[in-house]
Design a protein around this motif. Structure first.
Motif, PDB file in Angstrom:
ATOM      1  N   PHE A  75      -6.580   9.577 -23.810  1.00  0.00           N
ATOM      2  CA  PHE A  75      -6.208   9.851 -25.576  1.00  0.00           C
ATOM      3  C   PHE A  75      -4.229   9.187 -25.734  1.00  0.00           C
ATOM      4  O   PHE A  75      -4.912   8.855 -27.373  1.00  0.00           O
ATOM      5  N   ALA A  76      -3.581   8.950 -24.775  1.00  0.00           N
ATOM      6  CA  ALA A  76      -2.223   8.397 -24.856  1.00  0.00           C
ATOM      7  C   ALA A  76      -2.846   7.178 -25.252  1.00  0.00           C
ATOM      8  O   ALA A  76      -1.574   6.304 -25.738  1.00  0.00           O
ATOM      9  N   VAL A  77      -3.603   6.630 -24.398  1.00  0.00           N
ATOM     10  CA  VAL A  77      -3.529   5.044 -24.536  1.00  0.00           C
ATOM     11  C   VAL A  77      -3.720   4.653 -26.205  1.00  0.00           C
ATOM     12  O   VAL A  77      -3.765   3.471 -26.177  1.00  0.00           O
ATOM     13  N   HIS A 122      -5.469  20.583 -35.320  1.00  0.00           N
ATOM     14  CA  HIS A 122      -4.145  21.737 -35.617  1.00  0.00           C
ATOM     15  C   HIS A 122      -4.239  22.839 -35.121  1.00  0.00           C
ATOM     16  O   HIS A 122      -2.852  23.793 -34.535  1.00  0.00           O
ATOM     17  N   ALA A 123      -5.259  23.090 -33.987  1.00  0.00           N
ATOM     18  CA  ALA A 123      -5.317  24.267 -33.388  1.00  0.00           C
ATOM     19  C   ALA A 123      -3.999  24.019 -31.706  1.00  0.00           C
ATOM     20  O   ALA A 123      -3.863  24.799 -31.295  1.00  0.00           O
ATOM     21  N   GLY A 124      -3.738  22.414 -31.483  1.00  0.00           N
ATOM     22  CA  GLY A 124      -3.223  21.871 -31.045  1.00  0.00           C
ATOM     23  C   GLY A 124      -2.089  22.800 -31.209  1.00  0.00           C
ATOM     24  O   GLY A 124      -0.694  23.236 -30.135  1.00  0.00           O
ATOM     25  N   PHE A 125      -1.108  23.017 -32.676  1.00  0.00           N
ATOM     26  CA  PHE A 125       0.397  23.820 -32.829  1.00  0.00           C
ATOM     27  C   PHE A 125       0.358  24.857 -32.208  1.00  0.00           C
ATOM     28  O   PHE A 125       1.418  25.342 -31.889  1.00  0.00           O
ATOM     29  N   MET A 126      -0.855  25.385 -33.232  1.00  0.00           N
ATOM     30  CA  MET A 126      -1.507  26.757 -32.486  1.00  0.00           C
ATOM     31  C   MET A 126      -1.175  27.328 -31.557  1.00  0.00           C
ATOM     32  O   MET A 126      -0.388  27.835 -30.898  1.00  0.00           O
ATOM     33  N   SER A 127      -1.594  26.329 -29.922  1.00  0.00           N
ATOM     34  CA  SER A 127      -1.340  26.535 -28.704  1.00  0.00           C
ATOM     35  C   SER A 127       0.215  26.807 -28.483  1.00  0.00           C
ATOM     36  O   SER A 127       0.110  27.792 -27.661  1.00  0.00           O
ATOM     37  N   GLY A 176      -4.359  16.829 -30.073  1.00  0.00           N
ATOM     38  CA  GLY A 176      -4.841  18.314 -29.920  1.00  0.00           C
ATOM     39  C   GLY A 176      -5.024  18.351 -28.525  1.00  0.00           C
ATOM     40  O   GLY A 176      -4.702  19.468 -28.122  1.00  0.00           O
ATOM     41  N   GLU A 177      -5.963  16.991 -28.156  1.00  0.00           N
ATOM     42  CA  GLU A 177      -6.659  17.377 -26.795  1.00  0.00           C
ATOM     43  C   GLU A 177      -5.775  17.020 -25.178  1.00  0.00           C
ATOM     44  O   GLU A 177      -5.356  17.422 -25.272  1.00  0.00           O
ATOM     45  N   ILE A 178      -4.733  15.871 -25.760  1.00  0.00           N
ATOM     46  CA  ILE A 178      -3.272  16.013 -24.783  1.00  0.00           C
ATOM     47  C   ILE A 178      -2.816  17.049 -24.805  1.00  0.00           C
ATOM     48  O   ILE A 178      -2.144  17.750 -23.351  1.00  0.00           O
ATOM     49  N   ILE A 179      -2.794  17.848 -25.637  1.00  0.00           N
ATOM     50  CA  ILE A 179      -1.564  19.576 -25.779  1.00  0.00           C
ATOM     51  C   ILE A 179      -2.271  20.209 -25.038  1.00  0.00           C
ATOM     52  O   ILE A 179      -1.882  20.809 -23.889  1.00  0.00           O
ATOM     53  N   LYS A 180      -3.941  20.222 -25.244  1.00  0.00           N
ATOM     54  CA  LYS A 180      -4.548  20.985 -24.420  1.00  0.00           C
ATOM     55  C   LYS A 180      -4.748  21.017 -22.816  1.00  0.00           C
ATOM     56  O   LYS A 180      -3.733  22.069 -22.414  1.00  0.00           O
ATOM     57  N   PHE A 206      -7.843  26.995 -27.822  1.00  0.00           N
ATOM     58  CA  PHE A 206      -7.390  25.974 -28.662  1.00  0.00           C
ATOM     59  C   PHE A 206      -7.890  24.767 -28.281  1.00  0.00           C
ATOM     60  O   PHE A 206      -7.075  23.637 -28.489  1.00  0.00           O
ATOM     61  N   ASP A 207      -9.266  24.676 -28.491  1.00  0.00           N
ATOM     62  CA  ASP A 207      -9.728  23.031 -28.622  1.00  0.00           C
ATOM     63  C   ASP A 207      -9.731  22.830 -29.362  1.00  0.00           C
ATOM     64  O   ASP A 207      -9.375  23.516 -30.388  1.00  0.00           O
ATOM     65  N   PHE A 208     -10.933  21.270 -29.103  1.00  0.00           N
ATOM     66  CA  PHE A 208     -11.120  20.985 -30.809  1.00  0.00           C
ATOM     67  C   PHE A 208     -12.186  21.755 -31.422  1.00  0.00           C
ATOM     68  O   PHE A 208     -11.852  21.899 -32.612  1.00  0.00           O
ATOM     69  N   ASN A 209     -12.670  22.738 -31.068  1.00  0.00           N
ATOM     70  CA  ASN A 209     -13.716  23.246 -31.208  1.00  0.00           C
ATOM     71  C   ASN A 209     -13.201  24.303 -32.602  1.00  0.00           C
ATOM     72  O   ASN A 209     -13.527  24.517 -33.461  1.00  0.00           O
TER      73      ASN A 209
END
Lengths: 305, 358
Positions: free
Chosen positions: A282-284, B69-74, B136-140, B266-269
Motif C-alpha cells: 500500500f505504501a508503494v 476512518h477506522a485507521g484513526f480510530m485505531s 487504513g491498512e498500513i496503520i493496521k 479496526f480494519d477496512f470493514n
C-alpha cells in the motif's frame, strides 16, 4: 535462482490480481462505479468449481485421463456461467435502479451486495474452510537441472492471464460491442444518441467481468487451496488497488498494475517481512499515486473551467 | 430572548434530542428496563456515533470520500490505552484518567491525520478514496507489529519483534498481533454521552463558522473557491484533522470499554461500516448520522431471532433502504404515500391534489 523463483511466483500472483482487476476496471470505465461485490463473485465462482469438481470426480476412475480433464474443465465452465448470470442479475436488481443516483449511494449498495453474498455463502456452505484441489494437479516443471521448479498452476495462471488480455484487447478494439463499450465509457449520453443501447452494454460489461472473476477464483484457489466465504475480500481489495495503480479504466493498466503489485508483494514477503508486506504494497501505491495522480497508464482529464 | 436563526435552531434541537435520549435511557436503566444486551451496546453506540459524525465532516461537509476512518480510530484506541495505563498510578480518579486518555488519543490521531492529510488531500475523487484505504491498512499492519511496554524506566517501544526487555514488574501494554490484553475497562455511558456532546459542539461550531463556510465552498466548487482566495489545502486539512482527532477520541472510548483490543478490529470493514452510517443518515446531516449509527449498531442484535440469517437480513435491509431512498420512481412512490397520509390527517385537500397530479 531463488530470485527468479520469487519473480515467477510474483508474476503468477500478479496475473490473478490482473484478471480480477480487469473486472473492476471495465465496470468502472463504463458504469463509473466501484463494484465492491466483485471480490465476492470470485468466491462464489471458486465454490461452484469446488462442488462441481468433487461431484464429478466421483464418476471417474482416480488417475485416469478423464478424471484429470473433465471435472476441472466442467467446474471452471460452470463457475463462469453461474458467475456471469450472477453478475448480470446483481446489476439488474441492485445497480440499474440507481443509474441516476450519486456515486456514493451506488457504492453503499455494492457494499450491501458484498455483505449479502458473503453471508449467503456462509449459510449455504458454512464458514468451515474447504480444501480446494488444484485444477491442473500439483505437478512441477523442473528447469536448470532441478534448481528451479515452476508448478503447473503458475504456468496455467500466467498463460490464462495473457490469453485473456489478448482476447479482451481484440474484443474492445475490433468488435461492435467493444466499440460500444468504448463509446459508453467516453460519453454515455452521446453514445445513446448514436443508437447504442447503454443498458445492454453495461450488462455485457458486468457479464464479462464476472466470468473473469470466476476464472480468477478458480486460479486463486488452485494456488492457495483454502476456500472460505471471506476468501474473495482481500484479493478483491488488492486487485482494486492494482486497478487504481495501473490507472483505473485502462485495460493494459490493469495488467501492469496487477503484475507489479504481485511482484512487489512477493518480494516484500521474501526479502523484508511477511507481517508488513501488505503495508509495503500500500505504501508503494501511495507513492505512485502521489507522483502520477491518475495511476501508471491512466489518462489525466484536464479540468474545464 | 433573541430569535434564533434556522441553523442554530436545528443544532439546538440536535443537542436537546441527544440529551433527552440520554436522560430517558438513564431513567429506563435505573428502572431495570434495559436488557443486558442493550446495556453492553451503549458505549460502542456512543463511539460509533462519534465516528459517524466525524466521518460526516470529511465526507458530507468536505466532500471527500474516506475509506480509512477506522485507521484513526485505531491510532486513538491504542495511544489512549497506553496513556491510560501509564497514568494508572499517577491519577487514581477514573473519569479524569479516561478524559486525559481521550485527549491523548485525539491529539495523536490528529497528528496522524495531519501527516496523512498532506499527501492524501492532493488527490481527487476515487484516487483519494483508495489512498485513504491504503493508509487504513498500513496503520493496521503497523499496530499489528508494534510492541509497547511499561516499567519503572518508562515506556519502551519495539517494532516487528518483542525486544522490550522490561524490568521486573513491568508490563506489556501492546503486544503486537495480540494487541492489548488485561486492560481495565473504565469507559462509561456517561463518558460516551459527554464525548458525543463535545463532538457535536465541535462539528457544529466548525461548520457554522467562517472556516466551515470556506470548507463547504471548497466542496461545492473548488475552482471558484480558489479564485476568491480561499486557501484550499488549509481548509481541507482543517476538516480532515478535526475529523481524525474526533475519531481518535472515539477510538479511546471504544478501546477502554473492553479488556482486550486487537488492531484487526479496526480494519477496512469497520471503515465501511461507518461510511454506511454516514451515507444512510444523509451526507452533511449530523442528526441522521447519529440515528443511523445507533440503529445499525442495534439492528444486528435486534435481529437475533433470525439467528444465523441476521447478517443476511442486515444486508438485504441495507440494499433495500439504499434503493428506496435513491431510486427516483420509488422515491416518488413513497412521497405520494406520505403526501396522502398527511392530506388525510390534516384535511389538507390541496396537498393531496398536488400529490396526485405528480
Amino acid at each position: 535462482m531463488t530470485f527468479l523463483s520469487y519473480l515467477i511466483t510474483g508474476i503468477s500472483l500478479g496475473s490473478v490480481y490482473a484478471i480480477i482487476a480487469l473486472g473492476y476496471t471495465m465496470v468502472y470505465g463504463i458504469a463509473k462505479m466501484l463494484n465492491f461485490a466483485h471480490g465476492d463473485v470470485i468466491m462464489v465462482g471458486a465454490y461452484i468449481c469446488f462442488f462441481t469438481m468433487s461431484r464429478l470426480g466421483e464418476l471417474f476412475e482416480p488417475g485416469s485421463l478423464g478424471a484429470m480433464v473433465v471435472p476441472p474443465l466442467a467446474g471452471t465452465i460452470l463457475a463462469m456461467v453461474v458467475c456471469t448470470v450472477l453478475g448480470v442479475v446483481i446489476e439488474r436488481l441492485a445497480y440499474k435502479p440507481l443509474r441516476q443516483a450519486t456515486s456514493l449511494a451506488v457504492l453503499i449498495t455494492a457494499i450491501g451486495m458484498s455483505y449479502f453474498l458473503q453471508n449467503a455463502a456462509q449459510l449455504l456452505w458454512t464458514s468451515n474452510p474447504k480444501i480446494f484441489s488444484s485444477v491442473v494437479g500439483t505437478g512441477k516443471v523442473e528447469l536448470f537441472g532441478g534448481q528451479l521448479g515452476i508448478s503447473h498452476v503458475t504456468i496455467v495462471t500466467i498463460v490464462a492471464c495473457v490469453v485473456i488480455m489478448i482476447g479482451l484487447t481484440l474484443f474492445t478494439g475490433k468488435t461492435k460491442m467493444g466499440k460500444a463499450m468504448r463509446a459508453c465509457s467516453e460519453d454515455k449520453g452521446a453514445a445513446q444518441l448514436m443508437g447504442i443501447n447503454v443498458n445492454t452494454t453495461i450488462s455485457v460489461t458486468f457479464a464479462i467481468g464476472s466470468a473473469l472473476a470466476a476464472i480468477a477464483g478458480v486460479l486463486l484457489c488452485s494456488a492457495y487451496t483454502t476456500l472460505m466465504p471471506t476468501t474473495g475480500s482481500m484479493p478483491g481489495i488488492k486487485a482494486f488497488t492494482a486497478a487504481v495503480f495501473g490507472g483505473i479504466g485502462s485495460i493494459p493498466g490493469a495488467l501492469l498494475g496487477g503484475v507489479l503489485l504481485g511482484i512487489i508483494e512477493t518480494f516484500a514477503k521474501a526479502y523484508i517481512s511477511t507481517q508488513i508486506s501488505d503495508a509495503i504494497v500500500f505504501a508503494v501505491l501511495i507513492v505512485v499515486l502521489l507522483v502520477k495522480p491518475a495511476g501508471l497508464l491512466g489518462k489525466i482529464m484536464p479540468e474545464k473551467v | 430572548m433573541k430569535a434564533l436563526n434556522k441553523t442554530s435552531r436545528s443544532n439546538f434541537l440536535t443537542y436537546a434530542g441527544v440529551i433527552i435520549v440520554f436522560v430517558v435511557l438513564q431513567a429506563v436503566m435505573a428502572g431495570g428496563g434495559l436488557s443486558s444486551m442493550l446495556k453492553g451496546q451503549l458505549v460502542p453506540i456512543c463511539a460509533y456515533v462519534v465516528m459517524a459524525v466525524s466521518l460526516n465532516l470529511t465526507v458530507g461537509v468536505l466532500g471527500e470520500l474516506s475509506l480509512g476512518h477506522a485507521g484513526f480510530m485505531s491510532v486513538g484506541a491504542f495511544s489512549g490505552v497506553v496513556a491510560a495505563v501509564s497514568l494508572q498510578d499517577a491519577i487514581p480518579f477514573v473519569p479524569l484518567r479516561l478524559g486525559l486518555a481521550m485527549v491523548v488519543g485525539a491529539i495523536i490521531a490528529g497528528v496522524a491525520g495531519f501527516l496523512i492529510g498532506i499527501p492524501v488531500l492532493r488527490l481527487k475523487g476515487d484516487y483519494l478514496a483508495i489512498v485513504t484505504l491504503a493508509f487504513g491498512e498500513i496503520i493496521k499492519s503497523i499496530i499489528n507489529n508494534l510492541y509497547v511496554g511499561l516499567d519503572g524506566r518508562g515506556l519502551h517501544f519495539s517494532f516487528l519483534s518483542d525486544t522490550l526487555e522490561l524490568e521486573e514488574g513491568g508490563r506489556t501494554v501492546i503486544g503486537g498481533p495480540m494487541g492489548v490484553s488485561g486492560n481495565m475497562p473504565i469507559s462509561t455511558f456517561t463518558a460516551g454521552f459527554i464525548l458525543v456532546l463535545i463532538t457535536l459542539f465541535v462539528v457544529f461550531n466548525l461548520v457554522n463558522s467562517r472556516s466551515g463556510r470556506a470548507i463547504m465552498a471548497v466542496r461545492d466548487n473548488r475552482i471558484a473557491a480558489e479564485s476568491v482566495g480561499i486557501n484550499i489545502t488549509k481548509y481541507k486539512l482543517m476538516a480532515f484533522v478535526t475529523s481524525a482527532a474526533l475519531a481518535g477520541a472515539a477510538g479511546t472510548l471504544f478501546a477502554m470499554n473492553y479488556s482486550t483490543v486487537v488492531a484487526n478490529k479496526f480494519d477496512f470493514n469497520t471503515s465501511i461500516l461507518i461510511l454506511v452510517f454516514v451515507v444512510l443518515g444523509g451526507l452533511g446531516n449530523m442528526w441522521g448520522s447519529i440515528i443511523a449509527a445507533a440503529a445499525l449498531t442495534i439492528l444486528p442484535e435486534a435481529l437475533r431471532q433470525f439467528s444465523e440469517y441476521r447478517m443476511l437480513v442486515y444486508a438485504i435491509v441495507l440494499i433495500l433502504v439504499m434503493l428506496a431512498t435513491n431510486n427516483p420512481q420509488l422515491r416518488a412512490f413513497f412521497a405520494g404515500i406520505g403526501a396522502k397520509l398527511r392530506g388525510r390527517r390534516g384535511k389538507d385537500s390541496q396537498g393531496e391534489g398536488e400529490a396526485s397530479h405528480e
